[in-house]
Motif scaffolding. Structure first.
Motif, mmCIF file in Angstrom:
data_model
loop_
_atom_site.group_PDB
_atom_site.id
_atom_site.type_symbol
_atom_site.label_atom_id
_atom_site.label_comp_id
_atom_site.label_asym_id
_atom_site.label_seq_id
_atom_site.Cartn_x
_atom_site.Cartn_y
_atom_site.Cartn_z
ATOM 1 N N ALA A 231 0.816 -1.216 0.000
ATOM 2 C CA ALA A 231 0.000 0.000 0.000
ATOM 3 C C ALA A 231 0.851 1.269 0.000
ATOM 4 O O ALA A 231 0.319 2.372 -0.106
ATOM 5 C CB ALA A 231 -0.924 0.001 1.221
ATOM 6 N N GLY A 232 2.166 1.112 0.114
ATOM 7 C CA GLY A 232 3.050 2.268 0.062
ATOM 8 C C GLY A 232 3.306 2.964 1.395
ATOM 9 O O GLY A 232 3.803 4.082 1.418
ATOM 10 N N PHE A 233 2.984 2.299 2.511
ATOM 11 C CA PHE A 233 3.154 2.912 3.828
ATOM 12 C C PHE A 233 4.485 2.578 4.498
ATOM 13 O O PHE A 233 4.939 3.317 5.374
ATOM 14 C CB PHE A 233 2.017 2.492 4.769
ATOM 15 N N THR A 234 5.071 1.445 4.147
ATOM 16 C CA THR A 234 6.340 1.028 4.764
ATOM 17 C C THR A 234 7.309 0.553 3.689
ATOM 18 O O THR A 234 6.912 0.290 2.551
ATOM 19 C CB THR A 234 6.148 -0.120 5.779
ATOM 20 N N ARG A 235 8.563 0.420 4.110
ATOM 21 C CA ARG A 235 9.559 -0.220 3.241
ATOM 22 C C ARG A 235 10.431 -1.103 4.122
ATOM 23 O O ARG A 235 10.653 -0.826 5.288
ATOM 24 C CB ARG A 235 10.342 0.810 2.453
ATOM 25 N N ARG A 236 10.905 -2.162 3.518
ATOM 26 C CA ARG A 236 11.788 -3.101 4.212
ATOM 27 C C ARG A 236 13.205 -2.951 3.693
ATOM 28 O O ARG A 236 13.412 -2.623 2.524
ATOM 29 C CB ARG A 236 11.347 -4.547 3.969
ATOM 30 N N SER A 237 14.158 -3.226 4.584
ATOM 31 C CA SER A 237 15.568 -3.250 4.185
ATOM 32 C C SER A 237 16.287 -4.265 5.065
ATOM 33 O O SER A 237 15.810 -4.618 6.148
ATOM 34 C CB SER A 237 16.201 -1.863 4.336
ATOM 35 N N VAL A 238 17.437 -4.715 4.602
ATOM 36 C CA VAL A 238 18.233 -5.662 5.376
ATOM 37 C C VAL A 238 19.119 -4.865 6.332
ATOM 38 O O VAL A 238 19.717 -3.856 5.962
ATOM 39 C CB VAL A 238 19.088 -6.545 4.431
ATOM 40 N N ASP A 239 19.201 -5.318 7.569
ATOM 41 C CA ASP A 239 20.057 -4.686 8.571
ATOM 42 C C ASP A 239 21.514 -4.879 8.164
ATOM 43 O O ASP A 239 21.962 -6.005 7.971
ATOM 44 C CB ASP A 239 19.792 -5.323 9.938
ATOM 45 N N VAL A 240 22.254 -3.791 8.007
ATOM 46 C CA VAL A 240 23.652 -3.890 7.570
ATOM 47 C C VAL A 240 24.536 -4.528 8.638
ATOM 48 O O VAL A 240 25.572 -5.113 8.322
ATOM 49 C CB VAL A 240 24.232 -2.514 7.159
ATOM 50 N N GLU A 241 24.131 -4.440 9.910
ATOM 51 C CA GLU A 241 24.916 -5.039 10.992
ATOM 52 C C GLU A 241 24.602 -6.515 11.199
ATOM 53 O O GLU A 241 25.441 -7.267 11.689
ATOM 54 C CB GLU A 241 24.694 -4.262 12.298
ATOM 55 N N ASP A 242 23.398 -6.932 10.879
ATOM 56 C CA ASP A 242 22.985 -8.325 11.024
ATOM 57 C C ASP A 242 22.091 -8.656 9.837
ATOM 58 O O ASP A 242 20.889 -8.423 9.859
ATOM 59 C CB ASP A 242 22.232 -8.515 12.340
#
Length: 149
Positions: free
Chosen positions: A91-102
């Motif tokens: 729906a365009g409310f959030t985005r996911r990303s990979v944690d650079v530390e883990d």
């Protein structure tokens, strides 16, 4: 049919006034929640989606929010949170990303659209809370006087 167990020794029974206070408090809470749920529905969100946006916003002000953190905050299972975040992302409310530390962790942030809808909902909800705050203050004062404590 089983009979009610007697109260534990030394515990006072609740008075009719105690029940009235508890009922009034539950009614006030439910009335606010109904307002907040309708408010969320008015912008196409479920109550749980709204709560997720609020949790993400609150957490990410100080540290990253992982899917696991969000699951704990919402008191739901990890896989349910993944689905919830997927719907919010679609729906365009959030985005996911990979944690650079883990790299095993997936982090969740709000998009500008998510920030805007949450801000609008929060202003409206805070306005409602300010209107009902005096009644809640009185009820909370009465809670200290309940017989069952």
């Amino acid at each position: 049919m089983t009979s009610a167990k007697p109260s534990a020794p030394g515990k006072a029974l609740l008075t009719p006034g105690d029940y009235d206070t508890l009922a009034s408090f539950r009614y006030g809470v439910r009335r606010y929640l109904a307002f907040a749920e309708a408010n969320a529905r008015s912008v196409g969100l479920t109550s749980q989606q709204h709560q997720a946006l609020l949790a993400i916003k609150a957490r990410t002000a100080t540290r990253p929010m992982s899917i696991g953190d969000l699951a704990a905050e919402l008191l739901i299972k990890h896989h349910s949170t993944v689905e919830l975040v997927g719907r919010l992302e679609k729906a365009g409310f959030t985005r996911r990303s990979v944690d650079v530390e883990d790299r095993r962790k997936v982090l969740v942030t709000l998009t500008r659209r998510g920030e805007k809808v949450l801000a609008d909902l929060s202003v409206s909800n805070l306005r409602e809370l300010r209107m009902i705050a005096p009644a809640f203050a009185g009820l909370l004062g009465q809670m200290d006087k309940l017989s069952g404590g």
